[in-house]
Write a protein that holds these residues in place. Structure first.
Motif, PDB file in Angstrom:
ATOM      1  N   ARG A 221       0.850  -1.188   0.000  1.00 19.09           N
ATOM      2  CA  ARG A 221       0.000   0.000   0.000  1.00 19.09           C
ATOM      3  C   ARG A 221       0.889   1.244   0.000  1.00 19.09           C
ATOM      4  NH1 ARG A 221      -3.113  -1.245   5.248  1.00 19.09           N
ATOM      5  NH2 ARG A 221      -1.359  -2.673   5.522  1.00 19.09           N
ATOM      6  N   MET A 222       0.662   2.120  -0.982  1.00 18.05           N
ATOM      7  CA  MET A 222       1.511   3.294  -1.173  1.00 18.05           C
ATOM      8  C   MET A 222       0.665   4.562  -1.212  1.00 18.05           C
ATOM      9  SD  MET A 222       4.120   1.565  -3.964  1.00 18.05           S
ATOM     10  CE  MET A 222       5.423   2.761  -3.766  1.00 18.05           C
ATOM     11  N   ARG A 223      -0.360   4.582  -0.387  1.00 14.60           N
ATOM     12  CA  ARG A 223      -1.241   5.757  -0.368  1.00 14.60           C
ATOM     13  C   ARG A 223      -0.604   6.950   0.344  1.00 14.60           C
ATOM     14  NH1 ARG A 223      -4.556   1.667   1.568  1.00 14.60           N
ATOM     15  NH2 ARG A 223      -4.476   2.586   3.650  1.00 14.60           N
ATOM     16  N   HIS A 224       0.402   6.696   1.149  1.00 11.35           N
ATOM     17  CA  HIS A 224       0.936   7.735   2.037  1.00 11.35           C
ATOM     18  C   HIS A 224       2.080   8.472   1.344  1.00 11.35           C
ATOM     19  CE1 HIS A 224      -1.521   5.981   5.186  1.00 11.35           C
ATOM     20  NE2 HIS A 224      -1.076   4.801   4.783  1.00 11.35           N
ATOM     21  N   ARG A 225       1.761   9.652   0.833  1.00 16.40           N
ATOM     22  CA  ARG A 225       2.738  10.461   0.102  1.00 16.40           C
ATOM     23  C   ARG A 225       2.853  11.813   0.800  1.00 16.40           C
ATOM     24  NH1 ARG A 225       1.092   8.891  -6.187  1.00 16.40           N
ATOM     25  NH2 ARG A 225       1.004   6.645  -5.791  1.00 16.40           N
ATOM     26  N   TYR A 226       4.076  12.225   1.051  1.00 15.69           N
ATOM     27  CA  TYR A 226       4.302  13.417   1.873  1.00 15.69           C
ATOM     28  C   TYR A 226       5.283  14.359   1.181  1.00 15.69           C
ATOM     29  CZ  TYR A 226       2.249  10.349   5.383  1.00 15.69           C
ATOM     30  OH  TYR A 226       1.410   9.495   6.062  1.00 15.69           O
ATOM     31  N   ASP A 227       4.871  15.619   1.067  1.00 16.02           N
ATOM     32  CA  ASP A 227       5.747  16.632   0.501  1.00 16.02           C
ATOM     33  C   ASP A 227       6.773  17.078   1.540  1.00 16.02           C
ATOM     34  OD1 ASP A 227       4.497  16.632  -1.937  1.00 16.02           O
ATOM     35  OD2 ASP A 227       3.184  18.320  -1.478  1.00 16.02           O
ATOM     36  N   LEU A 228       8.002  17.233   1.088  1.00 16.81           N
ATOM     37  CA  LEU A 228       9.072  17.747   1.936  1.00 16.81           C
ATOM     38  C   LEU A 228       9.272  19.234   1.670  1.00 16.81           C
ATOM     39  CD1 LEU A 228      11.503  14.756   1.437  1.00 16.81           C
ATOM     40  CD2 LEU A 228      10.378  15.378   3.578  1.00 16.81           C
ATOM     41  N   PRO A 229       9.775  19.982   2.656  1.00 17.03           N
ATOM     42  CA  PRO A 229       9.977  21.420   2.458  1.00 17.03           C
ATOM     43  C   PRO A 229      11.187  21.705   1.576  1.00 17.03           C
ATOM     44  CG  PRO A 229      10.817  20.778   4.601  1.00 17.03           C
ATOM     45  CD  PRO A 229      10.150  19.561   4.026  1.00 17.03           C
ATOM     46  N   TRP A 230      11.269  22.954   1.126  1.00 16.07           N
ATOM     47  CA  TRP A 230      12.431  23.404   0.356  1.00 16.07           C
ATOM     48  C   TRP A 230      13.698  23.293   1.179  1.00 16.07           C
ATOM     49  CZ3 TRP A 230      13.520  24.712  -4.560  1.00 16.07           C
ATOM     50  CH2 TRP A 230      14.680  25.450  -4.813  1.00 16.07           C
ATOM     51  N   TYR A 231      13.611  23.609   2.466  1.00 13.11           N
ATOM     52  CA  TYR A 231      14.703  23.519   3.428  1.00 13.11           C
ATOM     53  C   TYR A 231      15.916  24.305   2.929  1.00 13.11           C
ATOM     54  CZ  TYR A 231      17.852  21.370   6.878  1.00 13.11           C
ATOM     55  OH  TYR A 231      18.759  21.140   7.879  1.00 13.11           O
ATOM     56  N   LEU A 232      17.035  23.683   2.627  1.00 12.35           N
ATOM     57  CA  LEU A 232      18.248  24.379   2.188  1.00 12.35           C
ATOM     58  C   LEU A 232      18.438  24.331   0.678  1.00 12.35           C
ATOM     59  CD1 LEU A 232      20.720  23.193   4.978  1.00 12.35           C
ATOM     60  CD2 LEU A 232      19.383  25.306   4.896  1.00 12.35           C
ATOM     61  N   GLY A 233      17.421  23.840  -0.039  1.00 10.27           N
ATOM     62  CA  GLY A 233      17.492  23.824  -1.491  1.00 10.27           C
ATOM     63  C   GLY A 233      17.931  22.489  -2.060  1.00 10.27           C
ATOM     64  N   PRO A 234      17.936  22.376  -3.383  1.00  4.25           N
ATOM     65  CA  PRO A 234      18.182  21.094  -4.047  1.00  4.25           C
ATOM     66  C   PRO A 234      19.587  20.538  -3.862  1.00  4.25           C
ATOM     67  CG  PRO A 234      17.978  22.868  -5.657  1.00  4.25           C
ATOM     68  CD  PRO A 234      17.562  23.432  -4.346  1.00  4.25           C
TER      69      PRO A 234
END
Length: 285
Positions: A163-176
């Motif tokens: 089950r892969m329903r749980h998707r979470y965005d991460l913040p920009w933080y310190l950049g790529p």
């Protein structure tokens, strides 16, 4: 999941077998975002880490990173192992290009079949893939893992019922250019205990853990910087932690966790802790 010497569907089930990559000392560490390590100390720290895993009962498969692939020591990221086999990932970080295709045959040689490969435009790092419980996989979306990566991964694991329903965005933080994975901010110690760095953790993930009755142990900014939030569970309640994180260690021990530490002054210079240094091949009770 068959008892055939490979398969992973948990972050905390007993770690039976793991692949580790002895670091190269030849390459452009600065271009990969490292603080320049001292070569001899880097190798010695890694050897001590591997010896600790073996003392804790893990069967360790050792391979040697080729010159130039300085991030290959962080073996968790390039190839991801599920219940039925391994998926070869695709790095967004330029200095890791080619790393997954180098590592995949070595994972196969260790007895784990390859069941899929990410294709352009998908990108994903293993550090953004976190088993919340058996067969429930959380996925982070950030600078290293994109939406196409999520979609392609879902096709590979559908047949084994993940089950892969749980998707979470991460913040920009310190950049790529900075390392920030889902596993940077959450480490499961057992199914009822996790170490978290709340300031940059996805709210939805913290809510889900709390709703599931998971106790959250906080790591502060100072120890987050020294990989105090990066905790490897060898089995439930037995963990490996980089030395120099006394507050996290004390908090875990207050919850009756058995904590084992290793010196990581040089290994930390690429911003990776013990979960990053291992590619679990088999976790099983």
């Amino acid at each position: 999941m068959a008892d055939h010497g490979y398969g992973v569907r948990s972050m905390v089930a007993p770690l039976r077998r793991a692949l580790v990559v002895t670091p190269t000392t030849e390459g452009d560490f600065a271009a990969a975002g490292w603080r320049e390590p001292e070569p001899g100390a880097l190798l010695a720290e890694h050897a001590t880490f591997v010896d600790l895993l073996e003392r804790l009962g893990v069967e360790v498969v050792r391979v040697q990173a080729p010159p130039g692939l300085v991030d290959a020591v962080y073996a968790y990221d390039s190839v991801f192992v599920g219940g039925s086999g391994a998926v070869v990932l695709r790095a967004a970080k330029p200095s890791r290009a080619g790393e997954a295709e180098w590592l995949a045959p070595l994972v196969e040689a260790a007895g784990v079949p390859v069941v899929g490969r990410l294709e352009e435009p998908a990108t994903a790092d293993g550090g953004d893939l976190l088993w919340l419980e058996d067969g429930v996989l959380a996925m982070g979306r950030g600078h290293r893992t994109n939406a196409q990566g999520h979609l392609q991964l879902a096709t590979f694991f559908r047949d084994e019922g993940v089950r892969m329903r749980h998707r979470y965005d991460l913040p920009w933080y310190l950049g790529p250019d900075a390392v920030l994975h889902l596993m940077s901010v959450v480490s499961l110690v057992s199914q009822r205990l996790a170490v978290v760095h709340r300031p940059i953790a996805p709210v939805g993930l913290l809510e889900r853990l709390t709703d599931q009755g998971v106790t959250l142990v906080d790591v502060d900014a100072e120890e987050f910087a020294t990989q105090g939030g990066n905790v490897l569970a060898v089995r439930p309640g037995v963990v490996v932690l980089p030395a120099g994180n006394p507050r996290v260690q004390a908090a875990l021990e207050a919850h009756d966790v058995e904590v084992h530490t290793y010196v990581a002054t040089e290994l930390n210079k690429g911003d990776g802790g013990p979960t990053c240094l291992t590619r679990p091949l088999w976790r099983a009770s």
